[in-house]
Structures are given as structure tokens and as C-alpha cells.
Scaffold this motif. Structure first.
Motif, short mmCIF file in Angstrom:
data_model
loop_
_atom_site.label_atom_id
_atom_site.label_comp_id
_atom_site.label_asym_id
_atom_site.label_seq_id
_atom_site.Cartn_x
_atom_site.Cartn_y
_atom_site.Cartn_z
N ARG A 1 31.10 1.52 23.72
CA ARG A 1 29.66 1.62 23.97
C ARG A 1 29.32 1.11 25.38
NH1 ARG A 1 26.59 -1.65 21.46
NH2 ARG A 1 28.15 -3.07 20.58
N GLU A 2 28.27 1.65 25.93
CA GLU A 2 27.72 1.13 27.18
C GLU A 2 27.12 -0.24 26.93
OE1 GLU A 2 27.81 1.49 30.80
OE2 GLU A 2 27.39 3.57 30.23
N ARG A 3 27.52 -1.23 27.72
CA ARG A 3 27.01 -2.58 27.48
C ARG A 3 25.53 -2.69 27.79
NH1 ARG A 3 25.03 -6.43 29.98
NH2 ARG A 3 25.34 -5.28 31.92
N SER A 4 25.08 -2.00 28.83
CA SER A 4 23.71 -2.18 29.30
C SER A 4 22.66 -1.71 28.30
CB SER A 4 23.51 -1.45 30.63
OG SER A 4 23.76 -0.06 30.47
N ASN A 5 22.96 -0.64 27.57
CA ASN A 5 21.95 -0.10 26.63
C ASN A 5 22.50 0.15 25.22
OD1 ASN A 5 23.52 2.19 27.00
ND2 ASN A 5 22.02 3.24 28.29
N GLY A 6 23.77 -0.15 24.98
CA GLY A 6 24.34 0.02 23.65
C GLY A 6 24.66 1.45 23.27
N GLN A 7 24.57 2.39 24.21
CA GLN A 7 24.81 3.81 23.88
C GLN A 7 26.28 4.04 23.54
OE1 GLN A 7 24.03 6.48 27.11
NE2 GLN A 7 24.66 8.31 25.97
N PRO A 8 26.56 4.67 22.39
CA PRO A 8 27.94 5.02 22.06
C PRO A 8 28.44 6.13 22.99
CG PRO A 8 26.54 5.02 20.09
CD PRO A 8 25.63 4.99 21.28
N LEU A 9 29.62 5.93 23.55
CA LEU A 9 30.19 6.91 24.47
C LEU A 9 31.40 7.63 23.89
CD1 LEU A 9 30.07 4.87 27.81
CD2 LEU A 9 28.42 6.56 26.98
N PHE A 10 32.20 6.91 23.13
CA PHE A 10 33.44 7.52 22.64
C PHE A 10 33.87 6.82 21.36
CE2 PHE A 10 38.04 8.29 22.52
CZ PHE A 10 38.10 9.65 22.82
N GLU A 11 34.19 7.61 20.35
CA GLU A 11 34.67 7.09 19.07
C GLU A 11 35.98 7.79 18.72
OE1 GLU A 11 33.40 6.90 14.32
OE2 GLU A 11 32.08 7.84 15.80
N ALA A 12 36.93 7.03 18.24
CA ALA A 12 38.23 7.60 17.87
C ALA A 12 38.75 6.96 16.60
CB ALA A 12 39.24 7.41 19.00
N ARG A 13 39.41 7.77 15.79
CA ARG A 13 40.05 7.30 14.56
C ARG A 13 41.44 7.91 14.47
NH1 ARG A 13 36.63 5.00 10.75
NH2 ARG A 13 34.43 5.04 11.34
N ALA A 14 42.39 7.13 14.01
CA ALA A 14 43.76 7.61 13.82
C ALA A 14 44.28 7.08 12.49
CB ALA A 14 44.67 7.17 14.96
N SER A 15 44.95 7.93 11.74
CA SER A 15 45.47 7.51 10.43
C SER A 15 46.85 8.12 10.21
CB SER A 15 44.52 7.94 9.30
OG SER A 15 44.42 9.35 9.23
N SER A 16 47.65 7.43 9.42
CA SER A 16 48.95 7.92 9.00
C SER A 16 49.22 7.39 7.61
CB SER A 16 50.06 7.48 9.98
OG SER A 16 50.27 6.09 9.87
N GLU A 17 50.22 7.94 6.95
CA GLU A 17 50.57 7.46 5.62
C GLU A 17 52.08 7.46 5.46
OE1 GLU A 17 50.37 11.44 2.83
OE2 GLU A 17 48.63 10.13 2.90
N GLY A 18 52.54 6.62 4.53
CA GLY A 18 53.96 6.52 4.30
C GLY A 18 54.25 5.62 3.11
N PHE A 19 55.52 5.25 2.96
CA PHE A 19 55.95 4.46 1.80
C PHE A 19 55.89 2.96 2.05
CE2 PHE A 19 58.20 8.52 0.96
CZ PHE A 19 57.63 8.80 -0.26
N SER A 20 55.47 2.53 3.25
CA SER A 20 55.35 1.11 3.52
C SER A 20 54.04 0.86 4.26
CB SER A 20 56.53 0.61 4.36
OG SER A 20 56.49 1.17 5.65
#
Length: 203
Positions: free
Chosen positions: A149-168
Motif C-alpha cells: 500500500r501507499e504509505r501516504s494515503n493507504g491506497q492498495p497498489l499490489f496484492e499477491a497470493r501464492a499457494s501449494s499443497e503436499g504431504f508435509s
């Protein structure tokens, strides 16, 4: 004895599957990545500070572990931590979770295989109930999230999510490569979700 033999074979097969899975993922991690936002064109080299939610402030050790895991990915994307006493251009919020899933026998009506019929063991023969046990290893879903987010006004600029799955559970070792996958395409967006493969750090 037939039941024990069958159980032993199933356990051996499961062990082979776990071993094969571990070998194929020794050097890289495959993750499903989703990104959102609109990064300002031409902007680069911004300084950042981590922004802590109240729940994270109550668990500073966990927050610091997330920050250590995300810092290399942020540096690779061109960000730099703000100098001590300085004012950052951006605020970065982090999140992570690991969920364990145990498969229930009721998820699959064929999980419990049994039947009434003729059985024989040794010299004896008669009617009885036969059954086999199906072994299902628990699976883990690992996910990280990052919001810039932009610190000066709190505007969100970029959001990212990453996920994986496995046996551990793989945590905390897999947190850093998951953050790397989340920012691998920065600042470009793409199909959500999309598969991203990143190398794993050497032990």
C-alpha cells in the motif's frame, strides 16, 4: 494374515509415493499464484516498512518469521527496507497459513471395501465379513499473502497470493519460496490463478 499382508502392501505403496513426491520437488516449488492491483508505471526503487495487524503485534516472533521469509522476494522485486528512523514510501502487510486436511471415509462411498462371503484361512472355511483398510495420507495446503500500500494515503497498489499443497507442512522452510513465487511476475499481472515454478534454496 491376508488382511495384514494387504495392509503392508498398501503402506509400502504409500511410502513409495511419498518418496517419489519428495524427489520430484527437491529443487523447485510449484505454486498457484494470483495477483491484483495496478502498479504505477515507471515506479521503482521504493522503500518499505512492514505494517503489523493487531494480531501480529501480539505474536511478534511469528511476524518476524514472516518478514524474514518475505524480505528476499521483496529485494528481488526491487524494494528496499526503509533506513532506521526514516519514512517509508510503502507499507507491506504479510500473511500465511498452513491447513491440514484429513480425508474422511464419508468423502468416498467406496473407501470402506467389505462384503459378506466365503472366507478361508488355514484348514477352516466358512462364512464371514471381509474388509480392507484404505490408507489416505493427510495433505497440507500452504498459502502466503502480500499487500503493498501507499504509505501516504493507504491506497492498495499490489496484492499477491501464492499457494501449494503436499504431504508435509513444509513450514517455515517453504514460506520464502512461496513469497518468491508470489512476486515472481511483479509488477505484471496475469491469469488468476496461474502456475509459477521457483527454485528452492539450498539447505
Amino acid at each position: 494374515m491376508p488382511f495384514i499382508t494387504h495392509l503392508t502392501r498398501r503402506a509400502a505403496a504409500l511410502g513409495a509415493l511419498l518418496l517419489a513426491t519428495g524427489c520430484t520437488s527437491l529443487n523447485q516449488l510449484s505454486a498457484d499464484v494470483s495477483t491484483y492491483g495496478q502498479w504505477p508505471a515507471g515506479r521503482s526503487g521504493a522503500s518499505y516498512a512492514f505494517d503489523h495487524l493487531p494480531s501480529q503485534q501480539a505474536q511478534p516472533e511469528l511476524a518476524q518469521a514472516l518478514e524474514r521469509a518475505a524480505a528476499p522476494a521483496l529485494a528481488q522485486a526491487g524494494f528496499r527496507p526503509v533506513a532506521v528512523g526514516g519514512t517509508p514510501d510503502l507499507l507491506v502487510q504479510l500473511g500465511a497459513r498452513v491447513s491440514r486436511t484429513e480425508r474422511s471415509p464419508w468423502d468416498d462411498p467406496m473407501w470402506w471395501h467389505g462384503g459378506f462371503g466365503v472366507w478361508r484361512q488355514g484348514p477352516w472355511r466358512g462364512l464371514g465379513w471381509g474388509s480392507t483398510l484404505r490408507i489416505e495420507a493427510p495433505r497440507y495446503e500452504r498459502e502466503v499473502a502480500l499487500l503493498i500500500r501507499e504509505r501516504s494515503n493507504g491506497q492498495p497498489l499490489f496484492e499477491a497470493r501464492a499457494s501449494s499443497e503436499g504431504f508435509s507442512s513444509g513450514s517455515p522452510e517453504l514460506l520464502a519460496p512461496l513469497f518468491a513465487a508470489a512476486l515472481a511476475d511483479f509488477p505484471r499481472l496475469g491469469d488468476n490463478p496461474r502456475r509459477v515454478v521457483v527454485p528452492l534454496a539450498a539447505p
